[in-house]
Design an enzyme around this catalytic site. Structure first.
Site, PDB file in Angstrom:
ATOM      1  N   SER A 213      44.469  40.801  41.667  1.00  0.00           N
ATOM      2  CA  SER A 213      43.287  41.619  41.916  1.00  0.00           C
ATOM      3  C   SER A 213      43.492  43.036  41.400  1.00  0.00           C
ATOM      4  O   SER A 213      44.627  43.496  41.221  1.00  0.00           O
ATOM      5  CB  SER A 213      42.985  41.669  43.414  1.00  0.00           C
ATOM      6  OG  SER A 213      43.991  42.405  44.095  1.00  0.00           O
ATOM      7  N   GLU A 234      47.087  42.318  34.465  1.00  0.00           N
ATOM      8  CA  GLU A 234      45.891  41.498  34.195  1.00  0.00           C
ATOM      9  C   GLU A 234      45.196  41.298  35.522  1.00  0.00           C
ATOM     10  O   GLU A 234      45.695  40.592  36.393  1.00  0.00           O
ATOM     11  CB  GLU A 234      46.304  40.165  33.549  1.00  0.00           C
ATOM     12  CG  GLU A 234      45.126  39.424  32.925  1.00  0.00           C
ATOM     13  CD  GLU A 234      44.490  38.429  33.876  1.00  0.00           C
ATOM     14  OE1 GLU A 234      43.468  38.803  34.514  1.00  0.00           O
ATOM     15  OE2 GLU A 234      44.992  37.314  33.997  1.00  0.00           O
ATOM     16  N   CYS A 268      40.197  33.945  35.990  1.00  0.00           N
ATOM     17  CA  CYS A 268      39.883  35.340  35.669  1.00  0.00           C
ATOM     18  C   CYS A 268      38.854  35.435  34.549  1.00  0.00           C
ATOM     19  O   CYS A 268      37.994  36.307  34.559  1.00  0.00           O
ATOM     20  CB  CYS A 268      41.152  36.082  35.275  1.00  0.00           C
ATOM     21  SG  CYS A 268      42.382  36.175  36.588  1.00  0.00           S
TER      22      CYS A 268
END
Length: 471
Positions: A213, A234, A268
Site C-alpha cells: 500500500s 511499488e 495492482c
C-alpha cells in the site's frame, strides 16, 4: 467467517475460514542474528563468479517448475486464488528466474565509456543485504521479481512476506536453499511491522524494496530516507482502461474482464477504472454486467470454479465499506455491490456507475471484483479522467486506430501503458509506476541494476597530464 488467530502469522483458508497453521514471530535478538548471518553470507556470495550465482537462480527455476503443483495448491489455500491463476503465477515466476539466470550476466557486464587519453568503465557491484517486503496477492511472482536479479548481482535477501501467506514464504526460502543458495543468502523473515524499522536502522542492511500500500510505502521510504538507504517502492494503483471505439468490441470486453477479474481483481495493475466513450457506454456496461453476473462462486481449488473468495475477511470488509460509501452518495451498482450470502470471504462481482469525486471509490484503490465505469465525450475527457488519480502505475488504451491510441497513451500519467491489451507483466518488460504508485523499476534490464553500485572506474596512463578537477 474466520476464527480469530492467536498469532499475526497464520494460514487461514479464505474459502472455509479454517485456521490451517499459525507461526510465532522471531525475537529482536534472533532478528539481529539473522541480519549478521546475511551480512557474513554476502561477503562470500558476492565474490562468487556471476555465472555461479546465475546457475543457482537457474536451478531455482527448474525446482519451481517441478514443484508447481504443490506450490500452486499452497497459494490457493492461503489466499484463495483460483488454481489456474496460481499456476499462471508460477509459470511467470519460472520465466523470470530463467530470464535472469540466462541474461543476468550480460545485463551486469561492465559498460565502457569514451574518454580522452584513457579508458573508463561503469561496473555493477552488489550493495549487501537487502530488505524485501512482499504482499500476499502474488506470493511467488512478487518474490522472484525482486530476488532473481539481486541474487545474480550478488546481494543477499532478507524477505518479509505477508502475514497471511507464511507457508508460501517458507516454500520460497526452501526453494532457493535447495537450488544451492548458501545459508544467509536468502532468508524468510517472520517479523512484526515494528521490526521492519529495526532492520532499516541496522547498518549492515543497505537498501529496501516494498510492494504494498502507499501507506506502507510512505513509512518504509521515510524510515529508509532517514538513514540514507535506497528504496524501490511499488505501491498499487487504480489503472485506467480506456475504450475509444467499438472496433473489436467483443475482444475489448473480454480484455476488460481479464484485466479486472484476474486474481479476483486483487492486482495492482488491475483495470479498476473503465473509461468509455459516450456512444459505447451503455452497450459496454450491459456486457460487463452480464458477464459479472454469470460468474459462479465455488472452491478455488476446483478447476471449474469461476469466482474465488477474496484473500481475507479484512479484504471483504474494506471493499464493502468503499462500495457502500459510493452507493450512499449516489452511485449505482448495476450488478453486485455486496458480499455473497455464503461461507467464505466472497464478494459479489460488481459494476459501479455514477461514481463522482466525493466518493471513496473515485480516489481509492478498489482491491477486489469491482469495476467502476465512467462515460466520457472523447479523447480529451478520457485523458483528463485517467490522470485524475493519485496513482500512476499502469493503464490500457483500446482503439483500432493505433496512431490515435498511441497519442492517448503518451498522455496518460503512469509507468506503463498497454495498447489493445490489458496491463500485463513479462520478465523483459520494466514494471513500476509514478505518483503514489511509487518509484523505481523491477524486471527487465532496469531491474537488474536497481540495487547495484554503478561504480565508475577511470584508468589513465601513469604519465598522463594532471587536469584541474571539479567535484
Amino acid at each position: 467467517m474466520a476464527t480469530a488467530t492467536r498469532s499475526p502469522f497464520a494460514t487461514v483458508n479464505p474459502y472455509t475460514g479454517e485456521i490451517v497453521r499459525e507461526f510465532e514471530p522471531i525475537s529482536d535478538e534472533q532478528l539481529d542474528g539473522v541480519i549478521r548471518t546475511s551480512s557474513i553470507a554476502y561477503e562470500s556470495w558476492s565474490r562468487r563468479p556471476v555465472a555461479e550465482r546465475a546457475a543457482v537462480v537457474g536451478r531455482a527455476a527448474e525446482l519451481l517448475r517441478e514443484r508447481s503443483g504443490e506450490v500452486a495448491r499452497t497459494i490457493t489455500l492461503e489466499m484463495g486464488k483460483l488454481i489456474r491463476h496460481s499456476r499462471a503465477e508460477l509459470d511467470l515466476g519460472v520465466r523470470i528466474l530463467e530470464y535472469y539466470a540466462e541474461r543476468g550476466p550480460d545485463l551486469l557486464a561492465e559498460e565502457p565509456l569514451e574518454i580522452d587519453g584513457g579508458s573508463a568503465v561503469v561496473v555493477n557491484e552488489p550493495l549487501g543485504p537487502l530488505l524485501a517486503i512482499e504482499p500476499w496477492n502474488f506470493p511467488v511472482y512478487q518474490v522472484v521479481r525482486m530476488a532473481a536479479p539481486n541474487l545474480v548481482l550478488g546481494n543477499t535477501i532478507l524477505l518479509k512476506h505477508a502475514n497471511i501467506t507464511p507457508l508460501s514464504g517458507i516454500a520460497m526460502e526452501r526453494l532457493f536453499a535447495d537450488a544451492g543458495a548458501p545459508p544467509g543468502v536468502y532468508t524468510n523473515l517472520l517479523i512484526d511491522i515494528p521490526q521492519v524499522r529495526r532492520i532499516l536502522d541496522n547498518p549492515l542492511v543497505q537498501a529496501a524494496s516494498l510492494t504494498g500500500s502507499d501507506r506502507a510505502g510512505s513509512s518504509v521510504g521515510e524510515n529508509a530516507g532517514r538513514v540514507v538507504k535506497k528504496t524501490v517502492l511499488e505501491l498499487g494503483g487504480s489503472d485506467p482502461f480506456v475504450v475509444l471505439d467499438g472496433e473489436q468490441l467483443e475482444r475489448t470486453i473480454q480484455s476488460a474482464m481479464v484485466g479486472r477479474m484476474h486474481n479476483m481483481g486483487q492486482v495492482c495493475t488491475s483495470a479498476k477504472r473503465m473509461i468509455v466513450v459516450d456512444g459505447l457506454f451503455d452497450e459496454f456496461v450491459a456486457a460487463i454486467a452480464e458477464r459479472m453476473r454469470s460468474l459462479q462462486p465455488g472452491d478455488p481449488s476446483d478447476e471449474r470454479t469461476e469466482l474465488a473468495p477474496l484473500s481475507s475477511e479484512r479484504a471483504v470488509r474494506l471493499l464493502l465499506e468503499q462500495v457502500q460509501d459510493a452507493r450512499e452518495r449516489g452511485a449505482t451498482a448495476v450488478v453486485g455491490g455486496e458480499r455473497l450470502d455464503r461461507a467464505g470471504s466472497f464478494f459479489a462481482p460488481t459494476v459501479l456507475t455514477g461514481v463522482t469525486p466525493e466518493m471513496r471509490a473515485y480516489r481509492e484503490e478498489l482491491f477486489g471484483p469491482v469495476a467502476v465505469v465512467y462515460r466520457v465525450a472523447g479523447d480529451e475527457e478520457a485523458v483528463a479522467l485517467a490522470n485524475d488519480s493519485p496513482y500512476g502505475l499502469g493503464g490500457s488504451v483500446f482503439c483500432a486506430d493505433l496512431e490515435r491510441a498511441r497519442a492517448v497513451a503518451e498522455r496518460i500519467e503512469s509507468g506503463m501503458v498497454f495498447i489493445n491489451h490489458p496491463t500485463a507483466s513479462e520478465p523483459q518488460l520494466p514494471f513500476g509506476g509514478i505518483k503514489r504508485s511509487g518509484y523505481g523499476r523491477e524486471l527487465s534490464y532496469i531491474g537488474a541494476t536497481e540495487f547495484a553500485n554503478r561504480k565508475l572506474i577511470v584508468t589513465m596512463p601513469a604519465d598522463a597530464p594532471i587536469r584541474d578537477a571539479l567535484g
